[in-house]
Design an enzyme around this catalytic site. Structure first.
Site, mmCIF file in Angstrom:
data_model
loop_
_atom_site.group_PDB
_atom_site.id
_atom_site.type_symbol
_atom_site.label_atom_id
_atom_site.label_comp_id
_atom_site.label_asym_id
_atom_site.label_seq_id
_atom_site.Cartn_x
_atom_site.Cartn_y
_atom_site.Cartn_z
ATOM 1 N N CYS A 191 -31.653 57.363 -8.570
ATOM 2 C CA CYS A 191 -31.892 55.962 -8.097
ATOM 3 C C CYS A 191 -31.042 55.108 -8.929
ATOM 4 O O CYS A 191 -31.668 54.516 -9.995
ATOM 5 C CB CYS A 191 -33.304 55.802 -8.571
ATOM 6 S SG CYS A 191 -34.591 56.840 -7.796
ATOM 7 N N GLY A 228 -25.917 50.449 -14.244
ATOM 8 C CA GLY A 228 -25.973 50.309 -15.657
ATOM 9 C C GLY A 228 -25.711 51.781 -16.051
ATOM 10 O O GLY A 228 -24.910 52.274 -16.883
ATOM 11 N N LYS A 229 -26.674 52.920 -15.992
ATOM 12 C CA LYS A 229 -26.675 54.183 -16.309
ATOM 13 C C LYS A 229 -25.624 54.767 -15.579
ATOM 14 O O LYS A 229 -24.951 55.559 -16.440
ATOM 15 C CB LYS A 229 -28.080 54.807 -16.191
ATOM 16 C CG LYS A 229 -29.140 54.165 -16.859
ATOM 17 C CD LYS A 229 -30.395 54.742 -16.729
ATOM 18 C CE LYS A 229 -31.858 54.091 -17.354
ATOM 19 N NZ LYS A 229 -31.857 52.842 -16.500
ATOM 20 N N ASP A 284 -32.266 57.580 0.568
ATOM 21 C CA ASP A 284 -33.629 57.517 0.014
ATOM 22 C C ASP A 284 -33.927 58.761 -0.964
ATOM 23 O O ASP A 284 -33.578 59.966 -0.619
ATOM 24 C CB ASP A 284 -34.523 57.626 1.043
ATOM 25 C CG ASP A 284 -36.122 57.503 0.671
ATOM 26 O OD1 ASP A 284 -36.356 57.845 -0.609
ATOM 27 O OD2 ASP A 284 -36.769 57.185 1.492
ATOM 28 N N ASP A 299 -33.985 58.374 -12.985
ATOM 29 C CA ASP A 299 -34.637 56.893 -13.393
ATOM 30 C C ASP A 299 -35.629 56.482 -12.489
ATOM 31 O O ASP A 299 -35.166 55.577 -11.716
ATOM 32 C CB ASP A 299 -33.539 56.131 -13.980
ATOM 33 C CG ASP A 299 -34.278 54.864 -14.657
ATOM 34 O OD1 ASP A 299 -34.821 55.252 -15.723
ATOM 35 O OD2 ASP A 299 -33.988 53.829 -14.363
ATOM 36 N N CYS A 350 -39.468 53.007 -17.099
ATOM 37 C CA CYS A 350 -39.556 51.889 -17.945
ATOM 38 C C CYS A 350 -41.247 51.284 -18.059
ATOM 39 O O CYS A 350 -41.345 50.180 -17.659
ATOM 40 C CB CYS A 350 -38.525 50.687 -17.605
ATOM 41 S SG CYS A 350 -38.837 50.153 -15.787
#
Length: 370
Positions: free
Chosen positions: A62, A67-68, A113, A226, A277
């Site tokens: 995902c 960023g990651k 997906d 993530d 998160c």
């Protein structure tokens, strides 16, 4: 205090006017583009916990906004292959743009997906391949990457420079030519939204992305999930009472299904890193419990660097009798939980790292049946 769209959606609520800045750092928007990418500390720790190595094949399930993904590629010194997937066409474009800005060449982004990440060849795929091999008009696209991902065929090709409105307006005009001669702006806007959110959205924004049908089992050395979550760790955040016990459980169910895909895609001896998160144990420690109980070949391993606090041990019993199992004694120090109220002063976050042991035949059968 609110956006124009927000005013039409929300009839009442609370607005906050920030008159005193809590930090003195200026905005870095469009400053040193390609040189600086701001990121939360736990997100940076997540990339380091994955510990990517040069030459490895890594999946970011995902990945948006990237960023990651880019952090992983940098840790690999841009040597190897980082596959970044997201189900949103525009978000895949964002990943591609960021990778280009950062000068990274090892990142390949696909529209996919995450719940359909595992690809298995069936009769329809074989038939499609036979038909595809006879195509000579140059429109049919086939993927040749070593991961076994398949670009969807017969992707529409749009001439460069064609604006979104022109493309969509012509489409609406053709569809309604037999009905009336006048095409309203509302129809044009509606069709733009339909194309942006549907299979043909690349006609509207001028960008093209590759669609993937997934990847064969055991395709990756390391997998980062993530996962989409309730985002209860983000701040600043106003709680509007939208989250319920039922909605939080739905998030957890969704994440387990994604994790099932990650387990199949990571090779024996590989690594899976799971992160969110949110501060909700049902999406964090309960997911770890599920993973360890269902997949006996998975084991928690220490993370480096270790900056966050320990996980939660025990369980929670809900009013309806449902019992949510968390970590067991000894496992809490193998995960990282970032508490937004702690002196570390970060967003709420959670990281768990698993090593994949030998997968037995029974696991393969259960995956095939599911």
């Amino acid at each position: 205090m609110m956006s124009r769209a927000g005013m039409f959606r929300v009839s009442q609520g609370i607005a906050v006017d920030m008159s005193n800045r809590v930090y003195k750092l200026p905005s870095f928007h469009d400053v040193l583009e390609g040189e600086i990418f701001l990121q939360n500390l736990p997100s940076i720790v997540t990339a380091h916990a994955l510990d990517p190595q040069k030459g490895e094949r890594i999946l970011d399930m995902c990945a948006a906004p990237g960023g990651k993904t880019t952090a992983i590629a940098m840790l690999m010194k841009d040597e190897g292959e980082v596959v970044a997937v997201d189900r949103s066409h525009n978000k895949v474009l964002d990943i591609q743009k960021l990778a280009a800005e950062m000068g990274l060449n090892c990142i390949t982004a696909f529209k996919l997906d995450a719940l359909k990440s595992v690809w298995r060849r069936n009769d329809s795929d074989i038939t499609a391949d036979l038909c595809c091999s006879e195509e000579t008009d140059g429109v049919t696209i086939r993927s040749s990457d070593s991961l076994g991902s398949h670009v969807e065929r017969n992707s529409p090709i749009i001439m460069e420079g064609m604006s979104a409105e022109k493309s969509c307006k012509e489409t609406v005009s053709n569809e309604k030519a037999n009905e009336r001669t006048y095409v309203s702006k509302a129809d044009i806007r509606k069709n733009i939204r339909r194309m942006r959110n549907g299979s043909g959205r690349n006609q509207c924004n001028g960008g093209r992305v590759q669609n993937s049908k997934g990847f064969p089992p055991n395709s990756f050395d390391r997998v980062l999930l993530d996962a989409p979550c309730s985002a209860l760790g983000l701040r600043p955040r106003l709680f509007a009472g939208e989250d319920t016990i039922e909605s939080l459980r739905n998030h957890a169910t969704y994440q387990r299904r994604m994790f099932d895909q990650a387990v199949q895609l990571a090779r024996p001896g590989g690594i899976i890193v799971y992160s969110t998160c949110t501060i909700n144990p049902g999406e964090n420690e309960a997911l770890v419990r599920y993973a360890l109980d269902r997949y006996t070949f998975l084991s928690l391993v220490p993370q480096h660097p270790r900056i966050g606090g320990p996980g939660l041990v025990g369980h929670c019993e809900f009013p309806d009798g449902y019992i949510e199992e968390w970590l067991r004694p000894g496992e809490e120090e193998l995960v990282q939980r970032f508490d937004p109220s702690s002196p570390l002063d970060t967003i709420g976050f959670f990281i768990a790292k698993f090593i994949v042991g030998p997968k037995d035949a029974q696991f393969g059968k259960s995956c095939a049946s599911s």
